[in-house]
Design an enzyme around this catalytic site. Structure first.
Site, PDB file in Angstrom:
ATOM      1  N   GLU A   1      35.919 -14.743 -35.699  1.00  0.00           N
ATOM      2  CA  GLU A   1      35.463 -15.232 -34.389  1.00  0.00           C
ATOM      3  C   GLU A   1      36.572 -15.993 -33.668  1.00  0.00           C
ATOM      4  O   GLU A   1      37.219 -16.870 -34.255  1.00  0.00           O
ATOM      5  CB  GLU A   1      34.255 -16.140 -34.618  1.00  0.00           C
ATOM      6  CG  GLU A   1      33.136 -15.922 -33.652  1.00  0.00           C
ATOM      7  CD  GLU A   1      32.515 -14.527 -33.732  1.00  0.00           C
ATOM      8  OE1 GLU A   1      32.959 -13.629 -32.990  1.00  0.00           O
ATOM      9  OE2 GLU A   1      31.591 -14.341 -34.536  1.00  0.00           O
ATOM     10  N   HIS A   2      36.758 -15.639 -32.405  1.00  0.00           N
ATOM     11  CA  HIS A   2      37.781 -16.232 -31.526  1.00  0.00           C
ATOM     12  C   HIS A   2      39.195 -15.943 -32.020  1.00  0.00           C
ATOM     13  O   HIS A   2      40.155 -16.543 -31.546  1.00  0.00           O
ATOM     14  CB  HIS A   2      37.553 -17.741 -31.330  1.00  0.00           C
ATOM     15  CG  HIS A   2      36.380 -18.019 -30.422  1.00  0.00           C
ATOM     16  ND1 HIS A   2      36.528 -18.370 -29.105  1.00  0.00           N
ATOM     17  CD2 HIS A   2      35.055 -17.942 -30.646  1.00  0.00           C
ATOM     18  CE1 HIS A   2      35.318 -18.514 -28.552  1.00  0.00           C
ATOM     19  NE2 HIS A   2      34.408 -18.262 -29.479  1.00  0.00           N
ATOM     20  N   THR A   3      39.310 -15.033 -32.948  1.00  0.00           N
ATOM     21  CA  THR A   3      40.637 -14.619 -33.431  1.00  0.00           C
ATOM     22  C   THR A   3      41.249 -13.555 -32.520  1.00  0.00           C
ATOM     23  O   THR A   3      42.452 -13.334 -32.569  1.00  0.00           O
ATOM     24  CB  THR A   3      40.518 -14.050 -34.856  1.00  0.00           C
ATOM     25  OG1 THR A   3      39.380 -13.183 -34.896  1.00  0.00           O
ATOM     26  CG2 THR A   3      40.339 -15.150 -35.880  1.00  0.00           C
ATOM     27  N   ASP A   4      40.420 -12.900 -31.694  1.00  0.00           N
ATOM     28  CA  ASP A   4      40.947 -11.726 -30.974  1.00  0.00           C
ATOM     29  C   ASP A   4      41.943 -12.075 -29.880  1.00  0.00           C
ATOM     30  O   ASP A   4      42.828 -11.285 -29.584  1.00  0.00           O
ATOM     31  CB  ASP A   4      39.818 -10.805 -30.452  1.00  0.00           C
ATOM     32  CG  ASP A   4      38.897 -11.427 -29.430  1.00  0.00           C
ATOM     33  OD1 ASP A   4      38.946 -12.664 -29.219  1.00  0.00           O
ATOM     34  OD2 ASP A   4      38.100 -10.667 -28.829  1.00  0.00           O
TER      35      ASP A   4
ATOM     36  N   GLY B   1      22.970 -11.934 -22.405  1.00  0.00           N
ATOM     37  CA  GLY B   1      23.145 -13.375 -22.647  1.00  0.00           C
ATOM     38  C   GLY B   1      22.877 -13.772 -24.079  1.00  0.00           C
ATOM     39  O   GLY B   1      22.721 -14.946 -24.396  1.00  0.00           O
TER      40      GLY B   1
ATOM     41  N   SER C   1      27.221  -8.581 -26.567  1.00  0.00           N
ATOM     42  CA  SER C   1      28.156  -7.744 -25.798  1.00  0.00           C
ATOM     43  C   SER C   1      27.504  -6.737 -24.865  1.00  0.00           C
ATOM     44  O   SER C   1      27.922  -5.576 -24.779  1.00  0.00           O
ATOM     45  CB  SER C   1      29.125  -7.008 -26.740  1.00  0.00           C
ATOM     46  OG  SER C   1      29.955  -7.931 -27.353  1.00  0.00           O
ATOM     47  N   SER C   2      26.497  -7.192 -24.136  1.00  0.00           N
ATOM     48  CA  SER C   2      25.907  -6.306 -23.132  1.00  0.00           C
ATOM     49  C   SER C   2      26.944  -5.961 -22.063  1.00  0.00           C
ATOM     50  O   SER C   2      26.946  -4.844 -21.536  1.00  0.00           O
ATOM     51  CB  SER C   2      24.679  -6.948 -22.506  1.00  0.00           C
ATOM     52  OG  SER C   2      25.020  -8.174 -21.905  1.00  0.00           O
TER      53      SER C   2
ATOM     54  N   ASP D   1      35.068  -6.980 -28.189  1.00  0.00           N
ATOM     55  CA  ASP D   1      33.775  -6.395 -27.817  1.00  0.00           C
ATOM     56  C   ASP D   1      33.924  -4.978 -27.286  1.00  0.00           C
ATOM     57  O   ASP D   1      33.153  -4.075 -27.637  1.00  0.00           O
ATOM     58  CB  ASP D   1      33.079  -7.270 -26.769  1.00  0.00           C
ATOM     59  CG  ASP D   1      32.941  -8.708 -27.232  1.00  0.00           C
ATOM     60  OD1 ASP D   1      33.100  -8.954 -28.441  1.00  0.00           O
ATOM     61  OD2 ASP D   1      32.696  -9.577 -26.380  1.00  0.00           O
TER      62      ASP D   1
HETATM   63  C1  GLA Z   1      33.263 -13.156 -26.945  1.00  0.00           C
HETATM   64  C2  GLA Z   1      34.503 -12.484 -26.384  1.00  0.00           C
HETATM   65  C3  GLA Z   1      35.332 -11.827 -27.486  1.00  0.00           C
HETATM   66  C4  GLA Z   1      35.593 -12.795 -28.638  1.00  0.00           C
HETATM   67  C5  GLA Z   1      34.298 -13.492 -29.051  1.00  0.00           C
HETATM   68  C6  GLA Z   1      34.529 -14.561 -30.082  1.00  0.00           C
HETATM   69  O1  GLA Z   1      32.403 -12.193 -27.458  1.00  0.00           O
HETATM   70  O2  GLA Z   1      34.153 -11.504 -25.445  1.00  0.00           O
HETATM   71  O3  GLA Z   1      36.536 -11.333 -26.967  1.00  0.00           O
HETATM   72  O4  GLA Z   1      36.575 -13.715 -28.291  1.00  0.00           O
HETATM   73  O5  GLA Z   1      33.626 -14.073 -27.958  1.00  0.00           O
HETATM   74  O6  GLA Z   1      34.982 -14.009 -31.278  1.00  0.00           O
END
Ligand code: GLA
Length: 391
Positions: free
Chosen positions: A39-42, A129, A133-134, A179
């Site tokens: 998570e938040h690594t991308d 929401g 990832s809608s 996503d």
């Molecule tokens: C959201 C962002 C992604 C990613 C996640 C956290 O979904 O769209 O790019 O950063 O948060 O992992």
């Protein structure tokens, strides 16, 4: 949510006919996703491991030749929104139409000016929401449809990059690439091990049913939003950390060099916490991949729990509802649990023995009722297919 996860293709085509008075040239689908770990690594060039949900956004689409883009959604009140391609401009649209229009803008901006317009009708079963990832599903389905109709020859990862550009520049949300890549590239029965630096991918078999296990998605119903600044603040903090450490991205800080890196950051306490999360999270993704490949699925449970603690305590993006899901599920016998997605609400995932589904679900629902929270939406998720043409 089981059966309702999949919208009816014939119904979407029929609605297109009603709206535009002609047959669509084709119908496409793109899924939402959950992230297993990473998570938040991308946006730190790191590792992620999402899988596609059975919930999709479906688009019936036809080309136009007059520079007009018409967008209609079964999920939004009102008629079609009509835009001209020449008037598409970044951050000019604050509505849902910014996502599909942004994709058209991004494609044309990199030179695909053969795109001369489209009629689009959309219908989605991806909860909005909910951190599932809608928006990526909406972007990717439109990108794939135009790629096919206009014969652009772009691969899944290329479509994902263009969709990310649409979201970053046109919509104005500073998200990473996870996503869109998940929606474009995932395969049924697998989680996608993605290196976000070069977008290299490995499909990792993830067949929980064969192991007598399940993965629950718990939508807390707390609406998350990326543009409200907290996401951007984390991103800026990570970039500051990379700059202070003299690396291109936090991905370049090795796990066994973490202590030295933290020492170098001195009294930058907030940056230290962000760095610690990213570096340990990348290691957790690699650990989960190894465990799954060794067939040791249950052993990923504690790694998910570690990931949640890191997001809660170091990255500080959890919320009381997400923490309650995790604590309650673990107390009721879950093998692992953590928040998933961007944070500040949205969904959690819970890994369980199949036999515990009712007990764990009930425990979470009761805990929410006791706390006075809105009832959560709980469903079991099986890794589904990525974006594809349906008709
Ligand atoms: C959201 C962002 C992604 C990613 C996640 C956290 O979904 O769209 O790019 O950063 O948060 O992992």
């Amino acid at each position: 949510m089981g059966a309702s996860a999949v919208a009816d293709v014939a119904d979407v085509a029929e609605r297109f006919r009603e709206q535009y008075g002609a047959e669509p040239e084709g119908v496409w689908a793109a899924p939402g996703r959950v992230n297993l770990i990473g998570e938040h690594t991308d946006y730190n060039d790191g590792f992620v491991m999402p899988f596609a949900l059975p919930h999709t956004t479906i688009a019936a689409v036809s080309r136009r030749t007059d520079g007009v883009l018409r967008l209609h959604s079964a999920d939004v009140e009102g008629g079609a929104v009509e835009l001209t391609l020449d008037s598409l401009a970044p951050e000019s649209d604050r509505h849902w139409t910014a996502y599909p229009a942004g994709v058209v803008w991004a494609l044309r901006e990199v030179g695909h000016t053969a795109i001369t317009g489209a009629d689009v009708h959309l219908a989605s079963t991806v909860p909005t929401g909910a951190g599932l990832s809608s928006s990526a599903a909406l972007e990717v389905v439109v990108a794939l449809a135009l790629n096919d109709l206009y014969e652009l020859g772009l691969r899944g990862w290329q479509l994902a990059r263009l969709c990310q550009r649409a979201e970053n520049v046109y919509v104005g949300a500073p998200t990473g690439i996870m996503d869109q890549t998940a929606s474009a590239c995932c395969e049924a029965g697998h989680a996608l091990f993605l290196d976000t630096r070069d977008l290299s991918q490995r499909q990792i078999p993830f067949d929980l049913a064969a192991e007598g296990m399940r993965l629950l998605v718990v939508d807390t119903r707390v609406k998350h939003a990326h543009s409200d600044g907290e996401y951007g603040k984390r991103r800026a903090g990570c970039e500051k950390g990379a700059a202070l450490l003299g690396v291109d991205a936090l991905r370049d800080v090795p796990y066994d060099g973490l202590d030295a890196a933290l020492a170098r950051l001195g009294d930058e306490e907030e940056v230290r916490r962000l760095v610690r999360h990213i570096v340990t999270e990348n290691e957790r993704v690699e650990r989960v991949v190894s465990l799954l490949q060794a067939g040791d699925t249950r052993a990923i449970g504690p790694v998910l729990v570690e990931g949640h603690a890191s997001l809660r305590d170091d990255f500080r993006i959890s919320c009381p509802e997400l923490d309650l899901v995790v604590d309650t599920a673990l107390g009721a016998g879950a093998v692992g649990a953590r928040m998933t997605g961007g944070g500040f609400g949205g969904s959690a995932i819970v890994l369980i023995e199949a036999a515990d589904e009712e007990t764990v679900t009930k425990a979470v629902e009761e805990a929410f009722a006791t706390a006075g929270f809105t009832a959560p939406r709980v469903f079991a998720a099986v890794p589904a297919a990525g974006a594809r043409r349906l008709m």
